[in-house]
Design a protein around this motif. Sequence first.
Motif, PDB file in Angstrom:
ATOM      1  N   PRO A 133       0.832  -1.219   0.000  1.00  0.00           N
ATOM      2  CA  PRO A 133       0.000   0.000   0.000  1.00  0.00           C
ATOM      3  C   PRO A 133       0.858   1.258   0.000  1.00  0.00           C
ATOM      4  O   PRO A 133       1.919   1.302   0.628  1.00  0.00           O
ATOM      5  CB  PRO A 133      -0.802  -0.124   1.302  1.00  0.00           C
ATOM      6  N   ARG A 134       0.400   2.269  -0.715  1.00  0.00           N
ATOM      7  CA  ARG A 134       1.114   3.544  -0.705  1.00  0.00           C
ATOM      8  C   ARG A 134       0.850   4.315   0.592  1.00  0.00           C
ATOM      9  O   ARG A 134       1.707   5.056   1.061  1.00  0.00           O
ATOM     10  CB  ARG A 134       0.679   4.390  -1.914  1.00  0.00           C
ATOM     11  N   LEU A 135      -0.355   4.160   1.122  1.00  0.00           N
ATOM     12  CA  LEU A 135      -0.691   4.790   2.403  1.00  0.00           C
ATOM     13  C   LEU A 135      -0.420   3.776   3.502  1.00  0.00           C
ATOM     14  O   LEU A 135      -1.079   2.739   3.576  1.00  0.00           O
ATOM     15  CB  LEU A 135      -2.157   5.211   2.421  1.00  0.00           C
ATOM     16  N   ARG A 136       0.571   4.062   4.345  1.00  0.00           N
ATOM     17  CA  ARG A 136       1.016   3.094   5.347  1.00  0.00           C
ATOM     18  C   ARG A 136       1.028   3.707   6.733  1.00  0.00           C
ATOM     19  O   ARG A 136       1.237   4.914   6.911  1.00  0.00           O
ATOM     20  CB  ARG A 136       2.423   2.597   5.001  1.00  0.00           C
ATOM     21  N   ALA A 137       0.809   2.847   7.726  1.00  0.00           N
ATOM     22  CA  ALA A 137       0.940   3.279   9.115  1.00  0.00           C
ATOM     23  C   ALA A 137       2.406   3.512   9.433  1.00  0.00           C
ATOM     24  O   ALA A 137       3.281   2.771   8.976  1.00  0.00           O
ATOM     25  CB  ALA A 137       0.373   2.219  10.055  1.00  0.00           C
ATOM     26  N   VAL A 138       2.695   4.576  10.186  1.00  0.00           N
ATOM     27  CA  VAL A 138       4.062   4.879  10.606  1.00  0.00           C
ATOM     28  C   VAL A 138       4.052   5.143  12.110  1.00  0.00           C
ATOM     29  O   VAL A 138       3.001   5.351  12.722  1.00  0.00           O
ATOM     30  CB  VAL A 138       4.634   6.117   9.866  1.00  0.00           C
ATOM     31  N   TYR A 139       5.229   5.127  12.700  1.00  0.00           N
ATOM     32  CA  TYR A 139       5.399   5.586  14.079  1.00  0.00           C
ATOM     33  C   TYR A 139       5.794   7.060  14.032  1.00  0.00           C
ATOM     34  O   TYR A 139       6.838   7.412  13.470  1.00  0.00           O
ATOM     35  CB  TYR A 139       6.471   4.779  14.800  1.00  0.00           C
ATOM     36  N   ASN A 140       4.961   7.908  14.612  1.00  0.00           N
ATOM     37  CA  ASN A 140       5.244   9.340  14.642  1.00  0.00           C
ATOM     38  C   ASN A 140       6.081   9.665  15.878  1.00  0.00           C
ATOM     39  O   ASN A 140       5.553   9.837  16.970  1.00  0.00           O
ATOM     40  CB  ASN A 140       3.938  10.130  14.657  1.00  0.00           C
ATOM     41  N   LEU A 141       7.396   9.744  15.694  1.00  0.00           N
ATOM     42  CA  LEU A 141       8.307  10.111  16.785  1.00  0.00           C
ATOM     43  C   LEU A 141       8.958  11.456  16.500  1.00  0.00           C
ATOM     44  O   LEU A 141      10.077  11.727  16.921  1.00  0.00           O
ATOM     45  CB  LEU A 141       9.373   9.023  16.980  1.00  0.00           C
TER      46      LEU A 141
ATOM     47  N   GLY B 135      12.790   2.868   6.381  1.00  0.00           N
ATOM     48  CA  GLY B 135      12.636   1.700   5.535  1.00  0.00           C
ATOM     49  C   GLY B 135      12.077   0.482   6.239  1.00  0.00           C
ATOM     50  O   GLY B 135      11.929  -0.581   5.622  1.00  0.00           O
ATOM     51  N   LEU B 136      11.755   0.580   7.526  1.00  0.00           N
ATOM     52  CA  LEU B 136      11.199  -0.548   8.268  1.00  0.00           C
ATOM     53  C   LEU B 136       9.774  -0.858   7.789  1.00  0.00           C
ATOM     54  O   LEU B 136       9.109   0.005   7.203  1.00  0.00           O
ATOM     55  CB  LEU B 136      11.189  -0.240   9.762  1.00  0.00           C
ATOM     56  N   PRO B 137       9.273  -2.067   8.015  1.00  0.00           N
ATOM     57  CA  PRO B 137       7.908  -2.408   7.594  1.00  0.00           C
ATOM     58  C   PRO B 137       6.879  -1.383   8.060  1.00  0.00           C
ATOM     59  O   PRO B 137       5.989  -1.001   7.312  1.00  0.00           O
ATOM     60  CB  PRO B 137       7.686  -3.783   8.234  1.00  0.00           C
TER      61      PRO B 137
END
Length: 501
Positions: free
Chosen positions: A99-107, A458-460
């Motif tokens: 998916p182009r829209l991905r969950a990320v960790y916002n730090l 670059g992490l999953p």
Amino acid sequence: MPVHGTPVDSQPSATPDAVPSRSGLAALPSVDRLLALPQSAALIELHGRTRVVTHLRRSVEARRAALNEALQAGRELGVSDDGAFVATAAAAIEREDQPRLRAVYNLTGTVLHTNLGRALLPDAAVASVIAALGAPTNLEFDLSSGGRGDRDDLIDGILTELTGAEAATVVNNNAAAVLLSLSALAYRREVVVSRGELVEIGGAFRIPDIMARAGARLREVGTTNRTHPTDYTDAIGERTALLMKVHCSNYAISGFTRAVEVQELVPLARQHGVPVAVDLGSGTLVDMSRYGLPHETTVAETVAAGADLVTFSGDKLLGGPQAGLIVGRRDLIRKIKKHPLKRALRVGKLTLAALEPVLKLYRSPELLPQRLTTLRLLSRAPAEIHAQAERLAGPVAAALHALLPGEALTVAPMPCHSQIGSGALPVDRLPSYALCVTPASGKRRARALQAVERLLRGLPRPVIGRIANDALWLDLRCLESEHETAFVAQLQATTQSESRR
């Protein structure tokens, strides 16, 4: 199902048994031959014949191009086995399916980060959206009468209850709310605004430009740092449609300043029969100071001060989905809803499904810190975040050392300051703690920081931090304890995967 084989684009070094390039061209398999392989059958079952044929053809053509290039250069290439072509096609399909829209960790330390989607929806809103996704809804159907309904009716009652306004409507964002309001109420007429409030926010959204697109004429008054009530009085004329105040987003003017507040502007407007419109921006519905946060003027306070129309965002301090909310006098809202642009800017059922449960949470303000995700993140105690940083420093350091063995990195808990973001309270900071990743001193420091930042992106589930003061800062304010295990597990899984290569 995994597909085994050597990827086609790998080019082993020439050996005594290597086949000349011309022989390699002749040995290229047909697509029909590849389709007969068991690996292809497994792919077709997952992705369909059409798509598999397309990627098998591409893999053969890519190999043909490589062989021709080698032939022209006088080099030798070995012949790939048929399974390698299927493996290459499978890898290409897997890349396409990411998916182009991905969950990320916002730090990053910015809680309402525009580039990362602003407010996170609370559980009640997520459940409501999921329910609306899979079933018909009464979006524009009046269940009591059996006739056509108005989608604004789904949120009008709760919005007027929470803000004290007479009526409400909703569009797809606050920029749309301002544009629609100006076009409906001030087309070919003047809108009086202080020069100190002619703001530009993210994405080059400028108040003067929006006015021009809405067909309204801007009438500037005062100066950048000082505007007085008489400036508005002198500007009011027969062509005046609105007196407008704009929330100063992303900056603050200090020092020798003077601004005309809503409660000062309203008597002037009433005297001349001109409405007052306020673009409140972040639009909080509750006094944030009761939760230990800086106070920001609420929508209800603005309505109570006499504003005839207030526009604000749904996905900032309100903590809901992207939306532009408009509340105010019933006659003005009626004009806005009848404007042709309203249909173009209206929201769909998913926005309304998310917005309604978020608004209902405000009926129990004492429970908001537990139930409203945005407020929970903003009000996290520094001591709690510090303890989390102490727990995570070791695992993060171990993972980075394993993944970047050539870099001398230090990972340590450090105090820092988060910000609310999206223009809300731009000068206020929230005490927090971060994992501070610092490379060894030397000329390669900048390159090492970029390597760490690129690795984490670059992490999953990408980890997004910020580089400042010769370090990468991973502010943990937005990493709640329930996500901590998954955060560490991802780093450990990546480390183990790299060690097996």
